[in-house]
Design an enzyme around this catalytic site. Structure first.
Site, short mmCIF file in Angstrom:
data_model
loop_
_atom_site.label_atom_id
_atom_site.label_comp_id
_atom_site.label_asym_id
_atom_site.label_seq_id
_atom_site.Cartn_x
_atom_site.Cartn_y
_atom_site.Cartn_z
N GLU A 53 -7.89 4.30 7.73
CA GLU A 53 -7.72 4.54 6.28
C GLU A 53 -9.02 4.98 5.61
O GLU A 53 -9.00 5.83 4.70
CB GLU A 53 -7.17 3.28 5.61
CG GLU A 53 -5.70 3.01 5.84
CD GLU A 53 -5.41 2.43 7.22
OE1 GLU A 53 -4.24 2.42 7.64
OE2 GLU A 53 -6.37 1.97 7.88
N ASP A 89 0.78 -1.24 0.00
CA ASP A 89 0.00 0.00 0.00
C ASP A 89 0.82 1.29 0.00
O ASP A 89 0.78 2.09 -0.94
CB ASP A 89 -0.99 -0.01 1.17
CG ASP A 89 -0.35 -0.40 2.51
OD1 ASP A 89 0.87 -0.63 2.54
OD2 ASP A 89 -1.07 -0.46 3.52
#
Length: 905
Positions: A362, A250
């Site tokens: 997130e 990520d």
């Protein structure tokens, strides 16, 4: 949303942060993290090891350092100044402890640099931090030098771990033998290390971080331009060759784009755009983001997604690719609305794969960036939902507790530092206007841990080293570079409904199925063609089905043991559409095979303590029984608990009057579970809880199992039976010793506290009600429970635990432990906790669950309408109660209020 409501929600975020930060400082500091269920600090080595998760802990007051710049963003400048003094006075970076290079960089080094950035900003303003003289920067430089030995590899990729005191090479270091690291671990260093170089003038940090990025770029798979999840730090060979945008990769992509923003180096932007083109070509399957193989990117590597990919819509906003960002974000939001939180992993048909949720930020991050880009008030409502869910399901008296299982609502004794570093920062900024923040947030860039680095670093202390040289860039369509780093103020000047038009087709994506699949079927019917073959309809003896398989590129192989093996080669399919149908067929077949193995399985159950002073806050996950009342099909059982005599319940009870009409507590061992159930049922008990006799057994170390019968007909057992391990059972036993009368709720999953306290008369003047709650919640008894204070629970565990020698009467919910004998194995039914989800074909179960939620809302609304105020101080319902009962309730609530007066909700 009105300015007043936004301000109200912003104030609620401030109160939530105060609750989390204040409890950390009161109960945990100087420990690294707070354990919110047991109200104490988590110190490395003093608590049971959690494996890699503990690598973030270095005995350096992690949560305090991670929270420094959050204090400034939330306008808590005095608290920030006090926190900086504490860091300088108390924190030691020279501890003999092995830590993760990645976590230490983003949390501690990033936290020190973010704190330094805002400290010098405040000092320039002239009111606060006038005494500050770069002390945080000097600590950051000291830590940077401690991390540098990790880069002593032939490739330039860092070791994944390092000893803060002894480094890598020394025998005392107890590390340095690792050969692999994740791509994100090696590629998420450039922002912090470059900022450290620019702040101090010491170029060595930026040089090492650049070298690691250069190596990862050179090792990308050249035909697909993708990178794998895990790489060998010495040879550069890919160890795990699957590729996605979630865990393990990520922030590598994130830091390529943000390095360009912060440092102004075009090569980082070129690399990012090359990778991004590959991501959108292979991994993006709107609204899904599915991992693929780097060498065969047309083949999916797995059929589930992890929660960390929720950051990606926010990164797409920074890149300027808004449409797929809106689509993926909306899909994630639908999953959250189904489960209250985003499960750690979920399947392509949106079932829970991994049920934990460690309060990850997130999704809140992407919500903030999408609101910045579109100005659509829909995202304010999304943020409001996040706030409500955190307060309703995760809030506990000593902070906020991670969810151990989003399906049951059980908690984990964990509050990670990133929760304070990121979640409250993004939620506050979502609702704040420009004048609400004491500095211009646009002058800073967020690191992956949401620490703030000033953009003026791009022109400060630039290294003399030559610009990164990258070779063999793939020729890309120019459209891929459009709108990179756009001005969000001009993205949608004439179309405020742009985002809504993209979201609309996805609003039912979770409840139904992937829209692409629906559209394909509808188009097939319209064209007269047959719909694609579904796995559930397939028959290996049907020649027509075999012909369809061949067209989809699927080969059928008959094995010697009579089984059939299916293999798909997309390149052999008749067309790309047939290849897509084949891939979907294979995924369905894998899931169908898995579901068939789970038909006889029972999901975990919940034991919820509902009496004073807990009021539903403490939820224990329990093992079910294969006999007795099925709590998933019948109403939950509620009652006071009482210990049986004899405690093992293996003979006729000598104290039937004590357990009559109550839930009996019995100890495991000496006889079969079913025999215990019959004995307490004959004594008049309305339910039973079996507590493990293996002292210290804990769900942290053992798999969940269900209690089996005794091989005889168990239809005569009518009461519900649940199993708790020793650590969970001790919570109830301790409560009995302290409060004598303890009432619990046995159910298939944790119940909303408003439903638990329905009908309980509590005077409103006792409760310090939360003005931020919605009107409906103010009129329901839920506020009573939210303002009561549970005692500090002396267990860090909220799940059921270990399996021991009594396996002859239990069914393992995990693969049987090695200690089981062959005889034991005969009676063990293998179940994986991650697979405890309902068959998607059984839609009636999902409908029932949704129906129950609707019924609960209706009940609350009806109750709200039935309540009336006859006294400005006391709220009475129409139900009449004896005065002695009312006074007893009042006394209990007064005691609870006085006991936790410091915990002002």
């Amino acid at each position: 949303m009105s300015r007043e409501e936004k301000q109200k929600l912003g104030n609620q975020v401030l109160e939530m942060f105060d609750h989390a930060y204040g409890n950390y400082m009161e109960h945990a500091y100087p420990a690294d993290e707070l354990m919110p269920l047991t109200c104490r600090g988590r110190v490395r080595g003093q608590e049971p090891s959690r494996g890699d998760v503990d690598d973030a802990l270095g005995k350096f007051s992690l949560t305090l350092i991670d929270s420094l710049d959050t204090l400034v963003v939330l306008n808590k400048t005095k608290e920030f100044e006090d926190a900086v003094r504490k860091v300088l006075r108390d924190v030691n970076l020279d501890n003999d402890v092995v830590v993760s290079v990645f976590e230490t960089n983003i949390r501690v080094l990033g936290g020190l640099l973010g704190g330094h950035s805002l400290a010098i900003m405040l000092k320039e303003k002239g009111e606060y931090m006038q005494w500050y003289n770069d002390e945080l920067l000097q600590m950051a430089k000291q830590l940077g030098y401690k991390l540098l030995p990790a880069f002593n590899t032939t490739s330039g990729l860092p070791y994944p771990r390092i000893n803060l005191k002894f480094g890598i090479r020394k025998p005392e270091a107890r590390t340095g033998t690792e050969t692999d690291t994740c791509t994100a671990c090696a590629g998420t260093l450039i922002l912090e290390f470059a900022a450290l170089s620019r702040f101090t003038g010491a170029t060595i940090f930026e040089e090492y971080a650049r070298k690691a990025l250069d190596f990862l770029w050179e090792k990308r798979q050249r035909s697909s331009n993708l990178v794998g999840v895990t790489i060998n730090i010495h040879t550069g060979d890919w160890v795990r060759k699957d590729s996605g945008v979630g865990a393990g990769i990520d922030s590598y992509y994130e830091y390529l784009l943000k390095a360009y923003v912060l440092l102004g180096d075009d090569s980082f932007l070129e690399r990012f755009n090359t990778h991004y083109d590959a991501i959108m070509r292979y991994i993006s399957q709107p609204p899904l983001l599915l991992d693929v193989h780097i060498h065969k990117p047309m083949l999916n590597a797995r059929t589930w997604m992890d929660a960390l990919l929720a950051f990606f819509p926010g990164l797409q906003v920074l890149k300027g690719d808004i449409r797929p960002a809106i689509e993926t974000h909306e899909m994630l939001y639908q999953v959250i609305k189904k489960h209250n939180f985003l499960p750690e992993a979920f399947t392509t048909d949106f079932r829970v794969h991994w049920a934990q949720h460690p309060l990850r930020p997130e999704f809140a991050e992407s919500t903030y960036f999408l609101y910045k880009a579109t100005g659509d008030p829909y995202y304010l409502e999304v943020g409001k939902t996040l706030i409500e869910n955190l307060n309703k399901y995760a809030r506990v008296p000593c902070g906020f507790a991670a969810m151990k299982d989003v399906r049951t609502g059980s908690h984990e004794d964990r509050m990670d530092s990133f929760f304070l570093a990121e979640m409250f920062k993004y939620l506050y900024l979502l609702f704040a206007d420009k004048e609400d923040i004491i500095f211009d947030i646009e002058d800073y860039i967020f690191t992956t841990e949401a620490h703030l680095l000033p953009l003026w670093l791009s022109t400060t202390n630039q290294s003399i080293s030559k610009k990164n040289t990258t070779s063999e860039y793939t020729e890309l369509d120019d459209s891929n570079f459009d709108w990179t780093c756009p001005n969000t103020q001009i993205l949608f000047p004439n179309d405020p409904l742009y985002a809504q038009s993209i979201r609309e087709p996805l609003k039912n994506v979770v409840d139904k199925s992937c829209p692409r699949g629906i559209i394909r079927v509808e188009e097939s019917f319209r064209s007269g063609a047959k719909p694609p073959l579904r796995a559930r309809d397939f028959m290996a003896t049907n020649p027509e089905h075999l012909e369809i398989l061949k067209k989809m590129g699927v080969s059928l192989i008959h094995l010697k043991d009579g089984r059939v093996q299916l293999v798909q080669h997309a390149i052999q399919a008749a067309s790309s559409i047939d290849a897509e149908d084949g891939l979907r067929f294979m995924q369905e077949m894998i899931e169908l095979s898995s579901q068939q193995q789970k038909e006889q399985q029972l999901p975990p159950r919940a034991v919820q303590i509902v009496s004073h002073p807990f009021f539903g806050r403490v939820v224990l996950t329990a093992g079910p029984a294969q006999f007795g009342l099925d709590l998933s099909k019948h109403k939950e059982t509620r009652g006071f608990v009482a210990s049986s005599k004899p405690y093992n319940g293996c003979s006729e009870l000598t104290n039937p009057e004590a357990v009559m009409g109550k839930i009996a507590l019995i100890q495991r061992g000496q006889c079969m579970f079913a025999e215990k159930a019959r004995n307490i049922q004959n004594a008049g008990a309305i339910g039973g809880i079996v507590i493990d006799d293996n002292e210290g057994s804990s769900s942290d170390t053992a798999p969940l199992f269900q209690m089996a019968g005794d091989g005889k007909d168990t239809d005569d057992i009518k009461i519900p039976m649940l199993f708790l391990f020793s650590k969970e059972g001790s919570i109830i036993l301790d409560a009995i010793r302290e409060y004598e009368e303890v009432e619990v709720l046995l159910s298939d999953k944790a119940k909303d506290r408003a439903a638990i306290l329905k009908g309980k008369m509590i005077p409103s003047y006792i409760i310090n009600s939360n003005p931020e709650m919605e009107n409906e919640e103010q009129s329901s008894p839920e506020n009573d429970s939210q303002n009561q204070s549970a005692e500090q629970v002396s267990s860090s565990s909220q799940e059921v635990d270990s399996v021991d020698q009594e396996s002859s009467e239990e069914n393992s919910l995990n693969s049987p432990p090695e200690s089981l004998s062959p005889a034991d194995m005969d009676n063990a039914a293998s179940i994986s906790p991650s697979e405890q989800t309902s068959n998607p074909t059984e839609n009636h179960e999902t409908t029932n669950l949704n129906g129950e939620c609707t019924d609960l809302d209706n009940q609350l609304q009806e109750q709200s309408e039935n309540e009336e105020d006859s006294n400005p101080n006391v709220s009475w319902g129409k139900k009449v109660q004896p005065i002695d009962s009312i006074l007893a309730d009042w006394n209990e609530d007064i005691e609870a209020f006085e006991m936790m007066e410091k915990d002002e909700l």
